[in-house]
Design a protein around this motif. Structure first.
Motif: not given
Length: 238
Positions: A29-30, A54-55, A75-78, A102, A105, A229, A231
Motif C-alpha cells: 500500500l502507498s 492511498t493506492d 499498481n493502481y493509482k486513483n 485513474s 502504473e 510516497q 510504502r
C-alpha cells in the motif's frame, strides 16, 4: 550399480531443489501526496492543491545476487486534485474545483541491498510506465447561498464538468527512486517499508487556454504528475 545410478541421477536434482529461490512476490500500500508541478486552475486564479491519498499493487523481484535485484510492480493509482474555498466574507458560496483520473502504473527498477542478517537496507531506481484508465475530468461547483447584502436573495448552486481526454496523454513515462528497509522473519516472509519519489519526464497534459465555449474554463500549463510516497508491503520468497 543401482546405487551408483541413483547417486549420479537423483542427488544433483535433489540438491538443486533445495537451493533457495531467486524470486520474491508481494503486495503493498502507498500513502502519498500529489506533489504535482505546473498549473491547473479554474478561471485564471484558482490553482489546485496537492492532496493525500492511498493506492496499492503487487510486485515481483528477481534476486540476481545477494546485493543486486530487479523489481517490477503493477499498481493502481486513483488521482484526485482539488481545492475547496471557505465561505465568502459576505455570505458567498463554498467553491470546489477537482481533477479526477485513474492510472495503471508499472515501475521497472534495479535495487541494491545491504544485508544485516534479518534487517536489510536498500536503494532502488528506474523508470515508470503509466497508462490512463479513466479519462481526466475537471469539475467546478459551488453551493447555493444566501446573500448578506441587498437584495438578500438566495443564489442557486452551480456546477459543471469538463472532459479533458482531448488534452491528456493516454501513456506517459516517468522515473522513480527510493530508499527503504525490510525485516525478514525467516527465509520466506518479510515486511517492507520504503520512501519513494516519482516524477514525470514530460507534461501529462497539453497546455490549454480557456475559450468562450461552454464547459471550457480550465487553464492547464506545464502540468506534471509527481508524488512523494511512503510504502508498506509484505514479501514472500518462492
Amino acid at each position: 550399480m543401482k546405487k551408483i545410478l541413483f547417486t549420479t541421477l537423483f542427488i544433483p536434482l535433489f540438491s538443486v531443489a533445495q537451493q533457495e529461490s531467486k524470486f520474491e512476490i508481494g503486495a503493498h500500500l502507498s500513502f502519498h501526496n500529489n506533489n504535482h508541478s505546473g498549473t491547473f486552475k479554474y478561471n485564471y486564479d484558482r490553482e489546485k492543491q496537492a492532496s493525500f491519498f492511498t493506492d496499492g499493487g503487487f510486485f515481483i523481484q528477481y534476486h540476481y545476487t545477494n546485493s543486486l535485484s530487479f523489481l517490477g510492480e503493477l499498481n493502481y493509482k486513483n488521482l484526485d486534485y482539488y481545492k475547496t474555498d471557505p465561505d465568502g466574507m459576505i455570505g458567498g458560496p463554498i467553491n470546489h474545483e477537482e481533477l479526477k483520473s485513474s492510472i495503471l502504473e508499472i515501475p521497472l527498477m534495479g535495487r541494491y541491498t545491504i544485508d544485516f542478517n534479518k534487517i536489510k537496507l536498500f536503494a532502488n531506481a528506474g523508470i515508470t510506465l503509466n497508462f490512463h484508465l479513466q479519462a481526466p475530468e475537471a469539475t467546478y461547483y459551488y453551493n447555493s447561498f444566501q446573500q448578506n447584502m441587498p437584495p438578500f436573495e438566495t443564489v442557486p448552486g452551480y456546477n459543471y464538468s469538463e472532459d479533458l481526454s482531448d488534452y491528456s496523454s493516454v501513456f506517459y513515462l516517468g522515473y522513480n527512486f527510493g530508499i527503504g528497509s525490510s525485516y525478514h522473519f525467516n527465509s520466506k516472509w518479510s515486511i517492507i517499508a520504503e520512501y519513494r519519489i516519482m516524477k514525470s519526464f514530460a507534461n501529462n497534459f497539453e497546455n490549454k487556454v480557456p475559450s468562450t465555449e461552454y464547459n471550457n474554463e480550465f487553464t492547464i500549463t506545464d502540468f506534471k504528475y509527481n508524488a512523494n510516497q511512503f510504502r508498506l508491503g509484505v514479501g514472500y520468497k518462492l
